[in-house]
Design a protein around this motif. Structure first.
Motif, PDB file in Angstrom:
ATOM      1  N   LYS A 108       8.741  -1.516  26.981  1.00  0.00           N
ATOM      2  CA  LYS A 108       9.170  -0.318  27.698  1.00  0.00           C
ATOM      3  C   LYS A 108       9.421  -0.585  29.180  1.00  0.00           C
ATOM      4  CE  LYS A 108       7.394   3.133  24.523  1.00  0.00           C
ATOM      5  NZ  LYS A 108       6.608   2.342  23.542  1.00  0.00           N
ATOM      6  N   ASP A 139       0.310   2.764  26.065  1.00  0.00           N
ATOM      7  CA  ASP A 139       1.333   1.763  26.329  1.00  0.00           C
ATOM      8  C   ASP A 139       2.474   2.266  27.203  1.00  0.00           C
ATOM      9  OD1 ASP A 139       1.310  -0.932  25.694  1.00  0.00           O
ATOM     10  OD2 ASP A 139       3.195  -0.662  24.617  1.00  0.00           O
ATOM     11  N   GLY A 249       8.833   3.867  16.377  1.00  0.00           N
ATOM     12  CA  GLY A 249       8.041   5.095  16.441  1.00  0.00           C
ATOM     13  C   GLY A 249       8.973   6.265  16.690  1.00  0.00           C
ATOM     14  N   ASN A 250       9.472   6.359  17.931  1.00  0.00           N
ATOM     15  CA  ASN A 250      10.458   7.392  18.245  1.00  0.00           C
ATOM     16  C   ASN A 250      11.888   6.938  17.983  1.00  0.00           C
ATOM     17  OD1 ASN A 250       9.482   9.956  18.954  1.00  0.00           O
ATOM     18  ND2 ASN A 250       8.564   9.100  20.811  1.00  0.00           N
ATOM     19  N   THR A 381       6.779  -6.247  20.429  1.00  0.00           N
ATOM     20  CA  THR A 381       7.009  -5.231  21.461  1.00  0.00           C
ATOM     21  C   THR A 381       5.892  -5.131  22.504  1.00  0.00           C
ATOM     22  OG1 THR A 381       6.211  -3.671  19.808  1.00  0.00           O
ATOM     23  CG2 THR A 381       8.584  -3.770  20.148  1.00  0.00           C
TER      24      THR A 381
HETATM   25  C1  LIG Z   1       6.871   2.543  22.150  1.00  0.00           C
HETATM   26  C2  LIG Z   1       6.478   1.376  21.308  1.00  0.00           C
HETATM   27  C3  LIG Z   1       7.093   1.132  20.056  1.00  0.00           C
HETATM   28  C4  LIG Z   1       8.081   2.102  19.427  1.00  0.00           C
HETATM   29  O1  LIG Z   1       9.314   2.171  20.096  1.00  0.00           O
HETATM   30  P1  LIG Z   1      10.298   3.413  19.811  1.00  0.00           P
HETATM   31  O2  LIG Z   1      11.456   3.170  20.709  1.00  0.00           O
HETATM   32  O3  LIG Z   1       9.522   4.640  20.158  1.00  0.00           O
HETATM   33  O4  LIG Z   1      10.658   3.374  18.365  1.00  0.00           O
HETATM   34  C5  LIG Z   1       6.750  -0.022  19.368  1.00  0.00           C
HETATM   35  N1  LIG Z   1       5.837  -0.893  19.863  1.00  0.00           N
HETATM   36  C6  LIG Z   1       5.217  -0.692  21.047  1.00  0.00           C
HETATM   37  C7  LIG Z   1       4.197  -1.674  21.500  1.00  0.00           C
HETATM   38  C8  LIG Z   1       5.512   0.442  21.801  1.00  0.00           C
HETATM   39  O5  LIG Z   1       4.895   0.634  22.970  1.00  0.00           O
END
Ligand SMILES: *Cc1c(COP(=O)(O)O)cnc(C)c1O
Length: 432
Positions: A108, A139, A249-250, A381
């Motif tokens: 992010k 996060d 997730g989103n 991620t």
């Molecule tokens: C936010 C997040 C996700 C999910 O990303 P989206 O764009 O919401 O689908 C996956 N892994 C981590 C570690 C995150 O912080």
């Protein structure tokens, strides 16, 4: 470039308005009126020969349009992608795209840095500050806090559940400059989110502050995530385009990847790797969007039951689920399988995953078994140190603290503890 609302009841706006307002007035999400072609860029020279910053500028320029001068966009992308995005080979067919080398060890960082600098530029010269209000389970908050750290004209208020974020996450929330305020809420993440939601609809607060959210519905946070996929393809060694598995997730990150594919980036297929929150896997199976509530899992940044960016994916595929199925597979992975995958990855590849990456890895491997081992990568991620308990339990060793967060341990922490009560929050806001 203009952006229209997916609900089609608000006027189209330029990038600046979309970035400053976040959501359209009719509560739809802003979507680009056309997806620019990357073919010119891909033809001009091999992808691998592009300088990372130059490539980022060229990809983002059509989306930003005339809303800022080229020099400003150039400076913003330079600051945004100022760290490595390595594609690490684990086996002949399996690669990990490591997105945790940014300042808060989370993917992010890219969206938060790009968005914060855009807002600062658009708000320059205005008397009124922009106030970014965020609830975090750990996060997102760190990336947003860091992205906005000492950014002029913007203040950030972050609500997090007291005692429920990991030590590194808490340090990232509480050690920023004086424009970032961390509130430790005596309650759950849902309590934090409820307070933030109520604040956005509170007429008094909105009269006093220019409130903005920093989540992935904002085009300035959503669109720069495309860059990961361009950077990955710069490093992709095979002839055949990759299959790409995205812990989701989103669905902001994967949706940005699908935009990059639509613009011409050679990607064979996308896999949305979900935890037990399986709204989209179920939708792709049945064609009916189920109404669910989120359940807690090990990969808690993906504990989302109503993925906000999915409407953008449906927009891209003209609401045609059959068409979408040809390009996207969605998989739900349980906590038990997530744990097994962390262990198996260490054993088979000597590679340490954290829970979100492990969900992505498992979904990729399952797809490969069903499709003749098609080579691909998953997105890692976050860094394992952000989820130390489960990772240490499975790997049998504490996760070493990486250099780019070690210095946080010596910084003074600032946070204010409040009870999970909207009126108390409002009192605190107005009393500052
Ligand atoms: C936010 C997040 C996700 C999910 O990303 P989206 O764009 O919401 O689908 C996956 N892994 C981590 C570690 C995150 O912080």
């Amino acid at each position: 470039m203009h952006y229209y609302s997916t609900n089609r009841n608000s006027a189209p706006v330029d990038f600046k308005t979309a970035a400053v307002t976040g959501q359209a007035p009719d509560k739809g999400l802003y979507y680009p009126e056309m997806i620019p072609s990357a073919h010119g860029l891909l033809k001009q020279r091999p992808l691998a020969d592009w300088d990372k910053t130059e490539l980022a500028f060229r990809v983002m320029k059509p989306y930003v349009g005339q809303s800022m001068p080229d020099e400003v966009l150039h400076r913003i992308v330079t600051e945004t992608v100022d760290f490595p995005f390595p594609l690490v080979q684990l086996s002949e067919q399996v690669f990990s795209l490591e997105l945790f080398h940014g300042p808060t060890l989370a993917f992010k960082d890219v969206g938060a840095r790009f968005m914060s600098r855009c807002l600062a530029h658009f708000n320059a010269g205005n008397d009124q500050k922009i106030t970014v209000l965020v609830a975090t389970s750990g996060d997102t908050g760190g990336a947003v806090a860091n992205g906005f750290d000492n950014v002029e004209g913007v203040e950030v208020i972050i609500l997090y559940p007291e005692g429920k974020v990991s030590p590194v996450q808490e340090l990232q929330l509480t050690t920023c400059g004086s424009n970032v305020h961390a509130l430790a809420v005596a309650g759950s993440f849902d309590d934090c989110q409820a307070i933030v939601k109520q604040a956005f609809t509170d007429a008094d607060l909105n009269a006093q502050y220019q409130l903005t959210s920093a989540n992935s519905i904002n085009v300035a946070r959503w669109l720069p995530q495309q860059l990961y996929y361009f950077f990955a393809l710069q490093q992709w060694p095979h002839e055949q385009p990759p299959v790409v598995s995205v812990p989701s997730g989103n669905f902001g990150n994967i949706c940005a990847g699908m935009v990059a594919q639509r613009s011409g980036l050679p990607i064979q297929h996308f896999i949305a790797a979900c935890n037990s929150n399986d709204t989209i896997p179920q939708y792709l199976r049945t064609g009916i969007l189920p109404d669910k509530t989120a359940v807690p899992t090990l990969s808690n940044a993906m504990d989302v039951a109503k993925p906000s960016n999915f409407v953008r994916i449906m927009e891209m595929y003209d609401q045609d689920v059959q068409w979408l199925r040809n390009h996207l597979t969605a998989v739900s992975v349980s906590d038990a399988t997530t744990r097994e995958t962390i262990a198996a990855s260490l054993r088979d590849y000597n590679y340490l995953c954290e829970p979100h990456g492990a969900v992505g890895l498992y979904a990729l491997q399952q797809y490969q078994q069903q499709h003749n081992g098609a080579a691909g990568f998953f997105l890692e991620t976050a860094h394992p140190v952000k989820f130390p308990d489960v990772v240490a339990e499975i790997s049998g060793a504490a996760v070493p603290i990486p250099d780019n967060v070690a210095h946080l341990f010596s910084l003074p922490q600032h946070s204010t503890r409040i009870d999970a009560d909207y009126e108390l929050f409002k009192e605190w806001m107005r009393g500052r």
